[in-house]
Scaffold this motif. Structure first.
Motif, PDB file in Angstrom:
ATOM      1  N   ILE A  71      48.602 -34.889  -9.763  1.00 14.33           N
ATOM      2  CA  ILE A  71      47.264 -34.753 -10.345  1.00 14.33           C
ATOM      3  C   ILE A  71      47.300 -33.778 -11.508  1.00 14.33           C
ATOM      4  O   ILE A  71      47.838 -32.677 -11.401  1.00 14.33           O
ATOM      5  CB  ILE A  71      46.254 -34.259  -9.289  1.00 14.33           C
ATOM      6  CG1 ILE A  71      46.259 -35.190  -8.075  1.00 14.33           C
ATOM      7  CG2 ILE A  71      44.863 -34.154  -9.902  1.00 14.33           C
ATOM      8  CD1 ILE A  71      45.531 -34.614  -6.876  1.00 14.33           C
ATOM      9  N   VAL A  72      46.698 -34.211 -12.612  1.00 10.69           N
ATOM     10  CA  VAL A  72      46.533 -33.379 -13.795  1.00 10.69           C
ATOM     11  C   VAL A  72      45.034 -33.235 -14.000  1.00 10.69           C
ATOM     12  O   VAL A  72      44.301 -34.229 -13.992  1.00 10.69           O
ATOM     13  CB  VAL A  72      47.177 -34.052 -15.032  1.00 10.69           C
ATOM     14  CG1 VAL A  72      46.934 -33.231 -16.272  1.00 10.69           C
ATOM     15  CG2 VAL A  72      48.658 -34.284 -14.800  1.00 10.69           C
ATOM     16  N   LEU A  73      44.572 -32.022 -14.177  1.00 14.08           N
ATOM     17  CA  LEU A  73      43.146 -31.757 -14.361  1.00 14.08           C
ATOM     18  C   LEU A  73      42.919 -31.335 -15.804  1.00 14.08           C
ATOM     19  O   LEU A  73      43.442 -30.316 -16.251  1.00 14.08           O
ATOM     20  CB  LEU A  73      42.705 -30.648 -13.407  1.00 14.08           C
ATOM     21  CG  LEU A  73      41.227 -30.350 -13.354  1.00 14.08           C
ATOM     22  CD1 LEU A  73      40.509 -31.418 -12.534  1.00 14.08           C
ATOM     23  CD2 LEU A  73      40.999 -28.992 -12.730  1.00 14.08           C
ATOM     24  N   LYS A  74      42.188 -32.137 -16.555  1.00  9.47           N
ATOM     25  CA  LYS A  74      41.837 -31.795 -17.935  1.00  9.47           C
ATOM     26  C   LYS A  74      40.344 -31.514 -17.954  1.00  9.47           C
ATOM     27  O   LYS A  74      39.521 -32.414 -17.951  1.00  9.47           O
ATOM     28  CB  LYS A  74      42.192 -32.957 -18.869  1.00  9.47           C
ATOM     29  CG  LYS A  74      41.688 -32.804 -20.297  1.00  9.47           C
ATOM     30  CD  LYS A  74      42.142 -31.514 -20.937  1.00  9.47           C
ATOM     31  CE  LYS A  74      41.524 -31.304 -22.289  1.00  9.47           C
ATOM     32  NZ  LYS A  74      40.333 -30.455 -22.248  1.00  9.47           N
ATOM     33  N   HIS A  75      40.022 -30.236 -17.927  1.00 10.82           N
ATOM     34  CA  HIS A  75      38.609 -29.878 -17.864  1.00 10.82           C
ATOM     35  C   HIS A  75      38.018 -29.708 -19.256  1.00 10.82           C
ATOM     36  O   HIS A  75      38.741 -29.619 -20.247  1.00 10.82           O
ATOM     37  CB  HIS A  75      38.413 -28.605 -17.030  1.00 10.82           C
ATOM     38  CG  HIS A  75      38.918 -27.366 -17.708  1.00 10.82           C
ATOM     39  ND1 HIS A  75      38.100 -26.555 -18.432  1.00 10.82           N
ATOM     40  CD2 HIS A  75      40.154 -26.839 -17.793  1.00 10.82           C
ATOM     41  CE1 HIS A  75      38.816 -25.552 -18.930  1.00 10.82           C
ATOM     42  NE2 HIS A  75      40.056 -25.710 -18.552  1.00 10.82           N
ATOM     43  N   HIS A  76      36.699 -29.651 -19.311  1.00  8.83           N
ATOM     44  CA  HIS A  76      35.980 -29.502 -20.578  1.00  8.83           C
ATOM     45  C   HIS A  76      36.307 -28.130 -21.171  1.00  8.83           C
ATOM     46  O   HIS A  76      36.215 -27.121 -20.480  1.00  8.83           O
ATOM     47  CB  HIS A  76      34.471 -29.634 -20.333  1.00  8.83           C
ATOM     48  CG  HIS A  76      33.692 -29.823 -21.585  1.00  8.83           C
ATOM     49  ND1 HIS A  76      33.481 -28.797 -22.483  1.00  8.83           N
ATOM     50  CD2 HIS A  76      33.080 -30.912 -22.103  1.00  8.83           C
ATOM     51  CE1 HIS A  76      32.760 -29.252 -23.488  1.00  8.83           C
ATOM     52  NE2 HIS A  76      32.505 -30.529 -23.288  1.00  8.83           N
ATOM     53  N   PRO A  80      34.393 -23.176 -17.624  1.00  6.87           N
ATOM     54  CA  PRO A  80      35.497 -22.769 -16.741  1.00  6.87           C
ATOM     55  C   PRO A  80      35.992 -23.954 -15.910  1.00  6.87           C
ATOM     56  O   PRO A  80      35.290 -24.951 -15.757  1.00  6.87           O
ATOM     57  CB  PRO A  80      34.863 -21.713 -15.827  1.00  6.87           C
ATOM     58  CG  PRO A  80      33.480 -21.486 -16.302  1.00  6.87           C
ATOM     59  CD  PRO A  80      33.135 -22.534 -17.311  1.00  6.87           C
ATOM     60  N   VAL A  81      37.201 -23.843 -15.386  1.00  2.00           N
ATOM     61  CA  VAL A  81      37.753 -24.885 -14.528  1.00  2.00           C
ATOM     62  C   VAL A  81      36.812 -25.059 -13.337  1.00  2.00           C
ATOM     63  O   VAL A  81      36.517 -24.095 -12.630  1.00  2.00           O
ATOM     64  CB  VAL A  81      39.176 -24.521 -14.052  1.00  2.00           C
ATOM     65  CG1 VAL A  81      39.708 -25.560 -13.090  1.00  2.00           C
ATOM     66  CG2 VAL A  81      40.103 -24.363 -15.254  1.00  2.00           C
ATOM     67  N   VAL A  95      46.766 -27.852 -14.483  1.00  5.23           N
ATOM     68  CA  VAL A  95      45.526 -27.724 -15.243  1.00  5.23           C
ATOM     69  C   VAL A  95      45.881 -27.685 -16.721  1.00  5.23           C
ATOM     70  O   VAL A  95      46.721 -26.891 -17.152  1.00  5.23           O
ATOM     71  CB  VAL A  95      44.746 -26.455 -14.837  1.00  5.23           C
ATOM     72  CG1 VAL A  95      43.476 -26.313 -15.669  1.00  5.23           C
ATOM     73  CG2 VAL A  95      44.420 -26.480 -13.347  1.00  5.23           C
ATOM     74  N   LEU A  96      45.237 -28.558 -17.488  1.00  6.55           N
ATOM     75  CA  LEU A  96      45.493 -28.651 -18.923  1.00  6.55           C
ATOM     76  C   LEU A  96      44.319 -28.088 -19.711  1.00  6.55           C
ATOM     77  O   LEU A  96      43.163 -28.266 -19.340  1.00  6.55           O
ATOM     78  CB  LEU A  96      45.716 -30.104 -19.342  1.00  6.55           C
ATOM     79  CG  LEU A  96      46.891 -30.815 -18.693  1.00  6.55           C
ATOM     80  CD1 LEU A  96      46.947 -32.268 -19.142  1.00  6.55           C
ATOM     81  CD2 LEU A  96      48.199 -30.115 -19.000  1.00  6.55           C
ATOM     82  N   TYR A  97      44.639 -27.455 -20.828  1.00  4.40           N
ATOM     83  CA  TYR A  97      43.650 -26.874 -21.718  1.00  4.40           C
ATOM     84  C   TYR A  97      43.780 -27.534 -23.081  1.00  4.40           C
ATOM     85  O   TYR A  97      44.753 -28.223 -23.351  1.00  4.40           O
ATOM     86  CB  TYR A  97      43.879 -25.360 -21.830  1.00  4.40           C
ATOM     87  CG  TYR A  97      43.777 -24.667 -20.497  1.00  4.40           C
ATOM     88  CD1 TYR A  97      42.557 -24.176 -20.053  1.00  4.40           C
ATOM     89  CD2 TYR A  97      44.885 -24.547 -19.668  1.00  4.40           C
ATOM     90  CE1 TYR A  97      42.449 -23.552 -18.820  1.00  4.40           C
ATOM     91  CE2 TYR A  97      44.784 -23.931 -18.435  1.00  4.40           C
ATOM     92  CZ  TYR A  97      43.563 -23.435 -18.014  1.00  4.40           C
ATOM     93  OH  TYR A  97      43.461 -22.839 -16.799  1.00  4.40           O
ATOM     94  N   GLY A  98      42.814 -27.333 -23.941  1.00  4.79           N
ATOM     95  CA  GLY A  98      42.900 -27.853 -25.295  1.00  4.79           C
ATOM     96  C   GLY A  98      42.216 -29.189 -25.451  1.00  4.79           C
ATOM     97  O   GLY A  98      41.466 -29.645 -24.589  1.00  4.79           O
ATOM     98  N   ASN A  99      42.496 -29.826 -26.580  1.00  7.27           N
ATOM     99  CA  ASN A  99      41.870 -31.099 -26.917  1.00  7.27           C
ATOM    100  C   ASN A  99      42.460 -32.234 -26.094  1.00  7.27           C
ATOM    101  O   ASN A  99      43.674 -32.310 -25.897  1.00  7.27           O
ATOM    102  CB  ASN A  99      42.057 -31.411 -28.401  1.00  7.27           C
ATOM    103  CG  ASN A  99      41.295 -30.464 -29.287  1.00  7.27           C
ATOM    104  OD1 ASN A  99      40.223 -29.995 -28.927  1.00  7.27           O
ATOM    105  ND2 ASN A  99      41.862 -30.168 -30.442  1.00  7.27           N
TER     106      ASN A  99
END
Length: 185
Positions: A71-76, A80-81, A95-99
């Motif tokens: 599982i990869v979580l790409k939050h807004h 916050p996550v 957990v992924l950050y960025g665009n």
């Protein structure tokens, strides 16, 4: 985005040069674009309360883990996550950050909770497998939903009598496994 004779056109979203199609036809790595928690923010469209969102996130993520998916979580990026650290650790979630466009190639399948997100068009135009949860917030035009179903596996996930999102996880797993065959863009 601009309107041309009654139609909306979107900018072309090209994949990064080093991006490649999913390596396997069997989905293994699922990217989730979770609900963000709204707190006191006012909305003038459909609204899912934060507690309902938190419950849904936890139930879904544990079930995907139990099915054996990574599982990869790409939050807004502006929030916050929205998933507790314990769930992230229990499910070994990255957990992924960025665009979104910069990280969409980090999974073979993208699971959307709604199609109004700005990340939906780049996903649809990419070579990733697409799964969309239809929480029945609006009535679909039959022809448009059929057209979308040629590119994305659509899974109905209405709210139950207790206002929880009622997702049949076996139907979701079947949709994930079927998603590589849906390539009509």
């Amino acid at each position: 985005m601009k309107a041309v004779s009654g139609h909306i056109t979107f900018p072309s979203y090209a994949l990064k040069e080093n991006s490649s199609p999913p390596e396997t036809r069997t989905p293994r790595r699922i990217m989730i674009l979770p609900f963000f928690m709204e707190g006191d923010r006012m909305r003038f469209s459909h609204h899912v309360f934060d507690m309902v969102r938190a419950d849904f996130h936890a139930r879904l993520l544990y079930k995907l883990r139990d099915f054996g998916y990574e599982i990869v979580l790409k939050h807004h990026p502006e929030f916050p996550v929205p998933v507790p650290q314990k769930v992230i650790e229990d499910c070994n979630i990255e957990v992924l950050y960025g665009n979104f466009e910069d990280v969409l190639d980090r999974a073979d399948t993208i699971l959307y909770f709604y199609h109004y997100t700005t990340a939906f068009i780049p996903g649809i135009k990419s070579n990733r497998n697409i799964v969309l949860l239809d929480m029945e917030y609006e009535a679909w035009d039959k022809d448009k939903k059929a057209m979308l179903a040629r590119r994305a596996a659509i899974v109905t996930a209405p709210h139950d009598a207790a206002n929880r999102i009622a997702l049949d996880c076996e139907v979701l797993r079947t949709a994930i496994e079927r998603s590589p065959s849906l390539r009509d863009t």
